[in-house]
Structures are given as C-alpha cells and as structure tokens.
Design a protein around this motif. Structure first.
Motif, mmCIF file in Angstrom:
data_model
loop_
_atom_site.group_PDB
_atom_site.id
_atom_site.type_symbol
_atom_site.label_atom_id
_atom_site.label_comp_id
_atom_site.label_asym_id
_atom_site.label_seq_id
_atom_site.Cartn_x
_atom_site.Cartn_y
_atom_site.Cartn_z
ATOM 1 N N UNK A 134 -0.805 1.996 -9.752
ATOM 2 C CA UNK A 134 -2.071 1.257 -9.565
ATOM 3 C C UNK A 134 -1.914 -0.191 -10.046
ATOM 4 N N UNK A 135 -2.548 -1.066 -9.318
ATOM 5 C CA UNK A 135 -2.414 -2.487 -9.652
ATOM 6 C C UNK A 135 -3.192 -2.787 -10.931
ATOM 7 N N UNK A 136 -2.489 -3.419 -11.884
ATOM 8 C CA UNK A 136 -3.097 -3.831 -13.165
ATOM 9 C C UNK A 136 -2.887 -5.333 -13.307
ATOM 10 N N UNK A 137 -3.955 -6.108 -13.187
ATOM 11 C CA UNK A 137 -3.754 -7.565 -13.229
ATOM 12 C C UNK A 137 -3.223 -8.075 -14.556
ATOM 13 N N UNK A 138 -3.340 -7.263 -15.631
ATOM 14 C CA UNK A 138 -2.811 -7.716 -16.929
ATOM 15 C C UNK A 138 -1.296 -7.505 -17.028
ATOM 16 N N UNK A 183 -2.181 -7.007 1.239
ATOM 17 C CA UNK A 183 -2.374 -6.394 2.535
ATOM 18 C C UNK A 183 -3.336 -5.214 2.398
ATOM 19 N N UNK A 184 -3.747 -4.663 3.532
ATOM 20 C CA UNK A 184 -4.631 -3.499 3.537
ATOM 21 C C UNK A 184 -3.873 -2.318 4.122
ATOM 22 N N UNK A 185 -4.305 -1.130 3.678
ATOM 23 C CA UNK A 185 -3.646 0.089 4.150
ATOM 24 C C UNK A 185 -4.636 1.245 4.079
ATOM 25 N N UNK A 186 -4.534 2.132 5.061
ATOM 26 C CA UNK A 186 -5.396 3.316 5.080
ATOM 27 C C UNK A 186 -4.845 4.431 4.231
ATOM 28 N N UNK A 187 -3.641 4.255 3.713
ATOM 29 C CA UNK A 187 -3.002 5.311 2.910
ATOM 30 C C UNK A 187 -3.378 5.244 1.425
ATOM 31 N N UNK A 188 -4.089 4.202 1.025
ATOM 32 C CA UNK A 188 -4.431 4.044 -0.407
ATOM 33 C C UNK A 188 -5.941 4.070 -0.555
ATOM 34 N N UNK A 189 -6.378 4.530 -1.732
ATOM 35 C CA UNK A 189 -7.809 4.552 -2.041
ATOM 36 C C UNK A 189 -8.212 3.520 -3.097
ATOM 37 N N UNK A 190 -7.219 2.813 -3.620
ATOM 38 C CA UNK A 190 -7.446 1.773 -4.630
ATOM 39 C C UNK A 190 -6.328 0.749 -4.527
ATOM 40 N N UNK A 191 -6.501 -0.392 -5.104
ATOM 41 C CA UNK A 191 -5.400 -1.371 -5.081
ATOM 42 C C UNK A 191 -4.145 -0.776 -5.686
ATOM 43 N N UNK A 192 -3.081 -0.808 -4.906
ATOM 44 C CA UNK A 192 -1.838 -0.140 -5.294
ATOM 45 C C UNK A 192 -0.663 -1.053 -5.011
ATOM 46 N N UNK A 239 6.479 -8.609 -10.521
ATOM 47 C CA UNK A 239 6.093 -9.218 -9.254
ATOM 48 C C UNK A 239 5.994 -8.092 -8.199
ATOM 49 N N UNK A 240 4.766 -7.973 -7.619
ATOM 50 C CA UNK A 240 4.526 -6.843 -6.713
ATOM 51 C C UNK A 240 3.708 -7.334 -5.506
ATOM 52 N N UNK A 241 3.751 -6.472 -4.458
ATOM 53 C CA UNK A 241 2.874 -6.648 -3.302
ATOM 54 C C UNK A 241 1.812 -5.571 -3.373
ATOM 55 N N UNK A 242 0.549 -5.996 -3.162
ATOM 56 C CA UNK A 242 -0.582 -5.107 -3.401
ATOM 57 C C UNK A 242 -1.227 -4.769 -2.056
ATOM 58 N N UNK A 243 -1.631 -3.487 -1.951
ATOM 59 C CA UNK A 243 -2.310 -3.007 -0.742
ATOM 60 C C UNK A 243 -3.669 -2.507 -1.143
ATOM 61 N N UNK A 244 -4.696 -3.004 -0.445
ATOM 62 C CA UNK A 244 -6.069 -2.556 -0.700
ATOM 63 C C UNK A 244 -6.478 -1.544 0.372
#
Length: 252
Positions: free
Chosen positions: A204-208, A216-225, A245-250
């Motif tokens: 899960x994406x943690x901004x800290x 990007x967006x994806x139908x496979x995730x239910x939260x920012x990942x 450093x990561x790429x995040x999918x909403x």
C-alpha cells in the motif's frame, strides 16, 4: 581496757561537783555541762599560790564529771542511731524544674529549631541537585545515542548507492558465484547495524515512506498501491534514511 564509770542520773543524785544541770529537767532533754572557776586573785603571793592549788584540786573533780557526762551524751546518740526506723520509707520527690531553668533552655530550643530548618534546606538542596544530575545523565545518554545513530546513519547512507547497484545486478542475474556471496555478506553485515530495506511491489502506498514518480489507474486495486518499485527505500531503526521510488496505481 578498763570500763569508764558512767555518770549518775542527775534527777536522783543531784548536782555534780563543779556544777551540773538542774534536777527538774525532763528525761528527753540533753544534759548541759557547766564549769565554774572559783579561783580568786589575792593581793599577796601566798594567797595566789593557795588559791591556785585549790583551783587545781577543784578543776580535777569537774573534769571527771565532764568526761562522764560527755559519755552519757555519746551513748544516747549511739542509741538513737541504732534504733530501728518505724513507718514507711521516705522517698525523695522528683525535682521540679525551677523557673530559672526555663529561660536558660529557651536559647537552646531556638538554636535547635534553627539547625532543623537549616538541615531541611540542605536536604532539599541535595535532592534538587540529585534530580538535576539524574536528568543530566539521561539527557547525555539520549544525546550520545542520538549522535551514535546519526553517525551510523551517515555511513550507511553513503553505502546505499552500492546496495542499489547490487539490486540491479541481482535483477539482471549477475550476482552469481563469489561475487554473489560477497553481496550477501555485505547485506547481512549492514543489517546488524539496524539497516532494513522496504518497498516491494503490491505494498500500500504510504506517502511518509514512498515517493511516487508515476501515477496510473487500475481496476485490479482497491486502494493506492505500489505497482512498480524503481528504487528500494531504507531505514535505520525508526529513522528513515531514504524513501522508496515507486509507481502508484489508484482504483478506477
């Protein structure tokens, strides 16, 4: 030793030679000794010699009576001392404090109170100094640990680019043979100092802790990942050394 003759009873025998106490005295009173000098001073030498001889003769008689009467007095005193004391024993009453002792004790009481107050003040000073010293020791220990952690973090931060190269070589399959063993030993040694890596695909994406460089967006995730990790992050204990450093999918 020969026993001395005791004096006769003044009430029955009358006066002793040379003078004695009167017969009408009671039995409880002590006898008195009276000596009279009957010598006369004559005009001529012969009369003086005669009077002197008579006086000497008269003086000898009262002397014997004097000794006898003195013995009577001593016997009476000894008899009174030997007589048993009747009645309850006499107990001395406890001494009552005099009024003069109170003013004398007043300065001592004031001095005692002053010493107690000074002792209390010194005790509070010692307690305050002890508390300050305990806080100082805790602060020094905390600062020492912080300085040590900062120094370790500085060294490990300088080694992070080397770990990034090892990760890229592992992804391409280049960490084989002796070179792979050295890389594993280096990672284990750094882990003993508290260095831990984080940032895996699917976290899960943690901004800290994560730094997003793509979105990007994806139908496979239910939260920012985190769907892709470009560079892993590291932390020393609870201290963050470098974010990942990561790429995040909403979710869509």
């Amino acid at each position: 030793m020969t026993e001395k003759p005791r004096a006769a009873d003044p009430g029955t025998t009358g006066s002793a030679p040379g003078g004695s106490a009167t017969a009408g005295k009671g039995a409880g009173e002590e006898p008195r000794v009276v000596i009279r000098d009957k010598r006369k001073i004559g005009k001529t030498t012969e009369q003086a010699v005669t009077d002197t001889s008579a006086a000497d003769a008269a003086a000898d008689a009262p002397a014997e009576g004097l000794v006898e009467e003195a013995e009577v007095v001593v016997d009476e005193i000894e008899g009174e001392a030997d007589a048993p004391v009747s009645g309850p024993p006499v107990v001395d009453a406890p001494a009552q404090p005099s009024e003069e002792a109170a003013p004398a004790n007043a300065p001592l009481g004031a001095e005692l109170e002053s010493l107690r107050a000074e002792l209390d003040e010194r005790t509070r000073d010692v307690q305050r100094v002890s508390a300050e010293y305990a806080n100082y020791r805790k602060r020094v220990d905390r600062d020492r640990s912080l300085v040590q952690e900062q120094a370790t973090g500085t060294v490990l931060t300088a080694l992070l680019p080397i770990l990034d190269d090892l990760d890229r070589a592992r992804e391409h399959g280049d960490l084989v043979g002796p070179f792979g063993s050295v890389a594993d030993q280096l990672t284990a040694a750094l882990g003993k100092f508290g260095l831990t890596a984080f940032g895996e695909q699917g976290d899960p994406f943690d901004p800290t802790r994560h730094e997003a460089v793509a979105h990007q967006t994806s139908a496979d995730v239910t939260e920012p990942t985190c769907v892709q990790v470009m560079r892993r992050g590291y932390q020393l204990g609870e201290r963050l050394l470098r974010p990942a450093l990561v790429a995040v999918a909403d979710p869509e």
